[in-house]
Structures are given as structure tokens and as C-alpha cells.
Design an enzyme around this catalytic site. Sequence first.
Site, PDB file in Angstrom:
ATOM      1  N   TYR A   1      21.139 -40.516 -14.008  1.00 19.80           N
ATOM      2  CA  TYR A   1      19.723 -40.671 -14.391  1.00 19.80           C
ATOM      3  C   TYR A   1      19.413 -39.825 -15.629  1.00 19.80           C
ATOM      4  O   TYR A   1      18.900 -40.335 -16.631  1.00 19.80           O
ATOM      5  CB  TYR A   1      18.812 -40.250 -13.228  1.00 19.80           C
ATOM      6  CG  TYR A   1      17.369 -40.019 -13.643  1.00 19.80           C
ATOM      7  CD1 TYR A   1      16.573 -41.048 -14.138  1.00 19.80           C
ATOM      8  CD2 TYR A   1      16.792 -38.734 -13.551  1.00 19.80           C
ATOM      9  CE1 TYR A   1      15.248 -40.825 -14.528  1.00 19.80           C
ATOM     10  CE2 TYR A   1      15.468 -38.513 -13.937  1.00 19.80           C
ATOM     11  CZ  TYR A   1      14.708 -39.557 -14.425  1.00 19.80           C
ATOM     12  OH  TYR A   1      13.401 -39.326 -14.822  1.00 19.80           O
TER      13      TYR A   1
ATOM     14  N   THR B   1      11.915 -36.566 -19.190  1.00 22.24           N
ATOM     15  CA  THR B   1      12.013 -35.642 -18.060  1.00 22.24           C
ATOM     16  C   THR B   1      12.675 -34.325 -18.466  1.00 22.24           C
ATOM     17  O   THR B   1      13.478 -34.294 -19.417  1.00 22.24           O
ATOM     18  CB  THR B   1      12.861 -36.311 -16.948  1.00 22.24           C
ATOM     19  OG1 THR B   1      13.212 -35.325 -15.988  1.00 22.24           O
ATOM     20  CG2 THR B   1      14.157 -36.905 -17.484  1.00 22.24           C
ATOM     21  N   ASP B   2      12.390 -33.275 -17.702  1.00 23.87           N
ATOM     22  CA  ASP B   2      13.063 -31.984 -17.956  1.00 23.87           C
ATOM     23  C   ASP B   2      14.534 -32.042 -17.546  1.00 23.87           C
ATOM     24  O   ASP B   2      15.311 -31.150 -17.909  1.00 23.87           O
ATOM     25  CB  ASP B   2      12.344 -30.844 -17.216  1.00 23.87           C
ATOM     26  CG  ASP B   2      12.339 -30.990 -15.691  1.00 23.87           C
ATOM     27  OD1 ASP B   2      12.746 -32.046 -15.173  1.00 23.87           O
ATOM     28  OD2 ASP B   2      11.913 -30.029 -15.022  1.00 23.87           O
ATOM     29  N   GLU B   3      14.923 -33.096 -16.800  1.00 28.50           N
ATOM     30  CA  GLU B   3      16.297 -33.146 -16.290  1.00 28.50           C
ATOM     31  C   GLU B   3      17.330 -33.305 -17.414  1.00 28.50           C
ATOM     32  O   GLU B   3      18.512 -33.060 -17.215  1.00 28.50           O
ATOM     33  CB  GLU B   3      16.435 -34.246 -15.223  1.00 28.50           C
ATOM     34  CG  GLU B   3      15.452 -34.002 -14.090  1.00 28.50           C
ATOM     35  CD  GLU B   3      15.631 -34.879 -12.854  1.00 28.50           C
ATOM     36  OE1 GLU B   3      16.742 -35.348 -12.604  1.00 28.50           O
ATOM     37  OE2 GLU B   3      14.630 -35.070 -12.138  1.00 28.50           O
TER      38      GLU B   3
ATOM     39  N   LYS C   1      18.280 -40.906 -19.480  1.00 31.69           N
ATOM     40  CA  LYS C   1      17.024 -40.475 -20.118  1.00 31.69           C
ATOM     41  C   LYS C   1      17.338 -39.692 -21.400  1.00 31.69           C
ATOM     42  O   LYS C   1      16.660 -39.857 -22.417  1.00 31.69           O
ATOM     43  CB  LYS C   1      16.195 -39.610 -19.162  1.00 31.69           C
ATOM     44  CG  LYS C   1      15.582 -40.344 -17.985  1.00 31.69           C
ATOM     45  CD  LYS C   1      14.568 -41.423 -18.374  1.00 31.69           C
ATOM     46  CE  LYS C   1      13.285 -40.869 -18.935  1.00 31.69           C
ATOM     47  NZ  LYS C   1      12.261 -41.932 -19.138  1.00 31.69           N
TER      48      LYS C   1
HETATM   49  P1  NAD Z   1       8.588 -45.053 -11.040  1.00 35.87           P
HETATM   50  O1  NAD Z   1       9.977 -45.362 -10.640  1.00 35.87           O
HETATM   51  O2  NAD Z   1       7.562 -44.757 -10.011  1.00 35.87           O
HETATM   52  O3  NAD Z   1       7.994 -46.270 -11.907  1.00 35.87           O
HETATM   53  C1  NAD Z   1       8.744 -46.903 -12.888  1.00 35.87           C
HETATM   54  C2  NAD Z   1       8.010 -48.180 -13.286  1.00 35.87           C
HETATM   55  O4  NAD Z   1       8.785 -48.825 -14.310  1.00 35.87           O
HETATM   56  C3  NAD Z   1       7.840 -49.162 -12.133  1.00 35.87           C
HETATM   57  O5  NAD Z   1       6.520 -49.690 -12.142  1.00 35.87           O
HETATM   58  C4  NAD Z   1       8.850 -50.266 -12.450  1.00 35.87           C
HETATM   59  O6  NAD Z   1       8.449 -51.543 -11.978  1.00 35.87           O
HETATM   60  C5  NAD Z   1       8.906 -50.198 -13.961  1.00 35.87           C
HETATM   61  N1  NAD Z   1      10.192 -50.696 -14.486  1.00 35.87           N
HETATM   62  C6  NAD Z   1      11.440 -50.331 -14.066  1.00 35.87           C
HETATM   63  N2  NAD Z   1      12.375 -51.013 -14.738  1.00 35.87           N
HETATM   64  C7  NAD Z   1      11.711 -51.821 -15.611  1.00 35.87           C
HETATM   65  C8  NAD Z   1      12.123 -52.768 -16.579  1.00 35.87           C
HETATM   66  N3  NAD Z   1      13.426 -53.038 -16.782  1.00 35.87           N
HETATM   67  N4  NAD Z   1      11.184 -53.405 -17.315  1.00 35.87           N
HETATM   68  C9  NAD Z   1       9.855 -53.134 -17.117  1.00 35.87           C
HETATM   69  N5  NAD Z   1       9.411 -52.282 -16.185  1.00 35.87           N
HETATM   70  C10 NAD Z   1      10.326 -51.611 -15.437  1.00 35.87           C
HETATM   71  O7  NAD Z   1       8.720 -43.864 -12.091  1.00 35.87           O
HETATM   72  P2  NAD Z   1       7.735 -42.640 -12.367  1.00 35.87           P
HETATM   73  O8  NAD Z   1       8.058 -41.548 -11.440  1.00 35.87           O
HETATM   74  O9  NAD Z   1       6.355 -43.145 -12.480  1.00 35.87           O
HETATM   75  O10 NAD Z   1       8.256 -42.211 -13.818  1.00 35.87           O
HETATM   76  C11 NAD Z   1       7.699 -42.779 -15.002  1.00 35.87           C
HETATM   77  C12 NAD Z   1       8.377 -42.157 -16.202  1.00 35.87           C
HETATM   78  O11 NAD Z   1       8.195 -40.746 -16.200  1.00 35.87           O
HETATM   79  C13 NAD Z   1       9.891 -42.400 -16.239  1.00 35.87           C
HETATM   80  O12 NAD Z   1      10.266 -42.643 -17.562  1.00 35.87           O
HETATM   81  C14 NAD Z   1      10.477 -41.084 -15.731  1.00 35.87           C
HETATM   82  O13 NAD Z   1      11.750 -40.860 -16.293  1.00 35.87           O
HETATM   83  C15 NAD Z   1       9.460 -40.088 -16.254  1.00 35.87           C
HETATM   84  N6  NAD Z   1       9.327 -38.840 -15.468  1.00 35.87           N
HETATM   85  C16 NAD Z   1       9.146 -38.903 -14.115  1.00 35.87           C
HETATM   86  C17 NAD Z   1       8.984 -37.702 -13.396  1.00 35.87           C
HETATM   87  C18 NAD Z   1       8.731 -37.697 -11.904  1.00 35.87           C
HETATM   88  O14 NAD Z   1       8.723 -36.624 -11.294  1.00 35.87           O
HETATM   89  N7  NAD Z   1       8.505 -38.824 -11.267  1.00 35.87           N
HETATM   90  C19 NAD Z   1       9.021 -36.470 -14.068  1.00 35.87           C
HETATM   91  C20 NAD Z   1       9.210 -36.474 -15.462  1.00 35.87           C
HETATM   92  C21 NAD Z   1       9.361 -37.663 -16.151  1.00 35.87           C
HETATM   93  P1  TYD Z   2      13.631 -35.894  -5.817  1.00 36.30           P
HETATM   94  O1  TYD Z   2      12.241 -35.995  -5.279  1.00 36.30           O
HETATM   95  O2  TYD Z   2      14.586 -37.022  -5.621  1.00 36.30           O
HETATM   96  O3  TYD Z   2      13.491 -35.510  -7.364  1.00 36.30           O
HETATM   97  P2  TYD Z   2      14.637 -34.982  -8.420  1.00 36.30           P
HETATM   98  O4  TYD Z   2      15.966 -35.265  -7.880  1.00 36.30           O
HETATM   99  O5  TYD Z   2      14.338 -35.804  -9.621  1.00 36.30           O
HETATM  100  O6  TYD Z   2      14.349 -33.520  -8.610  1.00 36.30           O
HETATM  101  O7  TYD Z   2      14.291 -34.595  -5.168  1.00 36.30           O
HETATM  102  C1  TYD Z   2      13.669 -33.321  -5.275  1.00 36.30           C
HETATM  103  C2  TYD Z   2      14.595 -32.322  -4.647  1.00 36.30           C
HETATM  104  O8  TYD Z   2      14.660 -32.572  -3.226  1.00 36.30           O
HETATM  105  C3  TYD Z   2      16.022 -32.416  -5.140  1.00 36.30           C
HETATM  106  O9  TYD Z   2      16.586 -31.108  -5.230  1.00 36.30           O
HETATM  107  C4  TYD Z   2      16.746 -33.227  -4.064  1.00 36.30           C
HETATM  108  C5  TYD Z   2      16.000 -32.855  -2.805  1.00 36.30           C
HETATM  109  N1  TYD Z   2      15.909 -33.908  -1.755  1.00 36.30           N
HETATM  110  C6  TYD Z   2      16.239 -33.599  -0.430  1.00 36.30           C
HETATM  111  O10 TYD Z   2      16.601 -32.451  -0.100  1.00 36.30           O
HETATM  112  N2  TYD Z   2      16.135 -34.593   0.511  1.00 36.30           N
HETATM  113  C7  TYD Z   2      15.739 -35.862   0.201  1.00 36.30           C
HETATM  114  O11 TYD Z   2      15.711 -36.742   1.116  1.00 36.30           O
HETATM  115  C8  TYD Z   2      15.388 -36.154  -1.158  1.00 36.30           C
HETATM  116  C9  TYD Z   2      14.950 -37.539  -1.550  1.00 36.30           C
HETATM  117  C10 TYD Z   2      15.477 -35.144  -2.107  1.00 36.30           C
END
Ligand code: NAD
Ligand code: TYD
Length: 351
Positions: free
Chosen positions: A157, A132-134, A161
Amino acid sequence: MSKSILITGGAGFIGCHVVQLFVEKYPEYKIVNLDALTYAGNLENLKSVEGAKNYVFEKVNILDPDALDEVFANHEITDVIHLAAESHVDRSISDPLAFVMTNVIGTVNLLNSAKKYWAGELSNHLFYHVSTDEVYGSLHDGGFFLETTPYDPQSPYSASKASSDHFVRAYANTYKMKTVISNCSNNYGPNQFPEKLIPLCIHNIKNNKPLPVYGKGENVRDWLYVLDHARAIDVVFHKGKTGETYNIGGFNEWKNIDIVKLLCAKMDEKLGRAAGTSEKLITYVTDRAGHDLRYAIDATKIQNELGWEPSLQFDEGISLTIDWYLENQDWLEHVTSGAYQAYYSEHYADR
Ligand code: NAD
Ligand code: TYD
């Protein structure tokens, strides 16, 4: 089969789109989806591929090293695309250890199984870590995250990561594993669990419930449609240079409050409500602890070197996303029953 690719976290939001893309685009690959099916994982996300000849599901937790070893051996895994993680910042604030376990220890378990199974021929196999970019922290004075930006994670988080990214690089350096990492901005689109901003607001607008905006809603995120992320992962997997990092982003920065207002306006139109109706649901609530102000990715490297760029404009992507949630009420009802209710009332109770 020319490759047997282990995709972890394939039942989650991004993972299900990556699995579907790979199963459908590469019939010559065997795709092994490994997922523990936590609250965030849902096999309903994968209905379109469950009968495919080149697809297998393994319900395994990455905290179980013996089970991982078995999966590598049973499926003769040639490459890994690692997405499994705990992914929600708010949950990491209430339970940091769960994030250390899955994101750090789980990643090291997976690296160990890969190293063991590929021993003697590490250079023939790729371990692709999705991050992630975070990890770069929070931008306060303008500018963008580059691949060379020093890590400065600010939440449990992002710290977990960042740690997993460091382990992947350490295994590349120490054991000469072939690795690649990508760091992506915020994703949105179908199948995202409604604890994250966009699906939570869509769900609440539909049900006339308050839209909780943290602080003043001034925080900025860069948003990318999930299918564009899946396409980027395909490109990095096939064309990325070993040992490199690629930033992936949408060139699409928005303040949270503007996104919430956009969702309200679009949903008023789609639901046949008078303009301005849903905005009345906006409720400013106590800010997230240590809330990162701004994330913004410079995705020039992947664009110039690998020829990837986002395909969808935000307006179109948001519209598709709303339509998907409105058309998939069953999905939403399944994932928001039970444990979701408890999480929701606990998390938003005191805000
Ligand atoms: P998500 O939470 O929707 O899905 C995570 C998946 O991992 C789920 O299916 C869960 O069952 C599985 N999982 C969790 N713990 C596990 C374990 N101990 N063993 C096996 N499986 C397990 O997450 P996402 O949003 O799809 O993100 C996927 C990846 O991309 C993550 O690594 C996240 O850090 C990264 N990412 C997400 C975003 C975003 O905006 N969602 C952005 C950048 C990077
Ligand atoms: P989120 O979707 O949780 O992603 P991330 O924290 O990984 O960026 O949140 C996106 C942005 O929205 C973040 O600045 C937090 C804000 N947010 C709210 O204002 N209200 C909410 O209920 C949630 C879940 C997030």
C-alpha cells in the site's frame, strides 16, 4: 460557478467528508464527485448533499482514461482533489497488483487527463494529491516524520502511494503542472469501512465478537478525526503553496492495545455493560507481515504556515465516533453484508 472541482474517491471514508464540506461551504463551486464505488465506496455516505444544486456524481473508474477525459470536458473541470485509492494495508498484502493499478496507474491516468484538458493554461489549475504518512516508512528510534523525511515505504500500500506521490511531483517538474501534496496520519470517525482498526473494534464489541489485536498491540499510530482532515484539505487547497508538501497529523500517538482498551471501556459505559466486560473480547492474533512499528507526524509546517490545527481532542472524537456507529446500525449492516463476510472470514481465519 467560479470553480468546477473534481473530487475523486468522494464516496469513501475521507472523501465523503471532503465532498460534504466543499458542497456546503462553497455554493459557488461545482463539486464533481468521481468514484468507481468499490467495496469501500458508498453513496449512502452522501445523502446530505445528493440533492444540492452544486453537486454531481460520476460513477467512473480512474483506470478508464477515456471516461476521465469525458468528465473533464463535460464538467469543465478547473481543479482536482484526488483521494480515490485502494487504502487498506492488509488487502495490499494479499493483492498488491490492485494497489499498483488504482493508486499508481489510476493516478497517472488522472494526471494525463488533467494535463490534456488544461493544456496551454496549466498554471491556472491545481492538482491536489491526498497521500499518507505511511510513505515515510516506520519510526523505530523516536523522532517524527517531517516533509523532508526521505521516502521509505514498507508495505505494498505505502509503496503504491509513494509511487503516486513521485508521479505527481514528476508532472509538476516536467510539465509545470501546479500541484500540491498532503500526507496525513491515521484518520478515524464516522463512515469508515469496518476493516480498519477502530470501526472493526466498535462493530465487534457491539456484537460480542473477538477483537483481533495484531502481535502484541505495541504498534503506534497518530490519530486524527476525519473532519479535521477534511478541514486541513480545505486549507491546503485554498492556501497551500504550489509544489509544496504538507504533513497533517493529530499530535496524538496511541499504542493499538491502548486504543482497543479505550474503546472497550467507553462502549461498556454506553451499552450499559459492567466495566471490564468488553476487554475480555481482546484476542492477540498473528502479526501483520512487515508491520510498521510507529508512525508519528510533525504537523508544525501546516500549523505555522497555513494556520490549521486539530480541533477535537481524541476522547471527544472517539466518543462521537462510537455514537455515530451505534446510531447508524443500518449503514453498518449494509456495508458488512455480502463481500465483507467473505473478506473477514478469509483474513482472520488463520490468525
Ligand atoms: P476509502 O478506501 O474509504 O475510499 C476510497 C474511495 O476510492 C472509495 O469510495 C472507492 O470506491 C474509491 N475508489 C477506489 N478505487 C477506485 C478507482 N479505481 N476508481 C475510482 N474510484 C475508486 O479510503 P479513505 O480512507 O477515504 O482514503 C482516501 C484517501 O486518503 C486515499 O488516497 C488514502 O491513501 C488517503 N489517506 C487515508 C488515510 C486513512 O487513515 N484512511 C490517512 C491518510 C491518507
Ligand atoms: P489500520 O486501521 O488497518 O490502519 P494502518 O494499517 O493504515 O495503520 O490499522 C491500525 C493499526 O491497528 C495497525 O498497527 C494494525 C492494527 N490492527 C490490529 O491490531 N487488528 C486489526 O484487526 C486491524 C484491522 C488493525
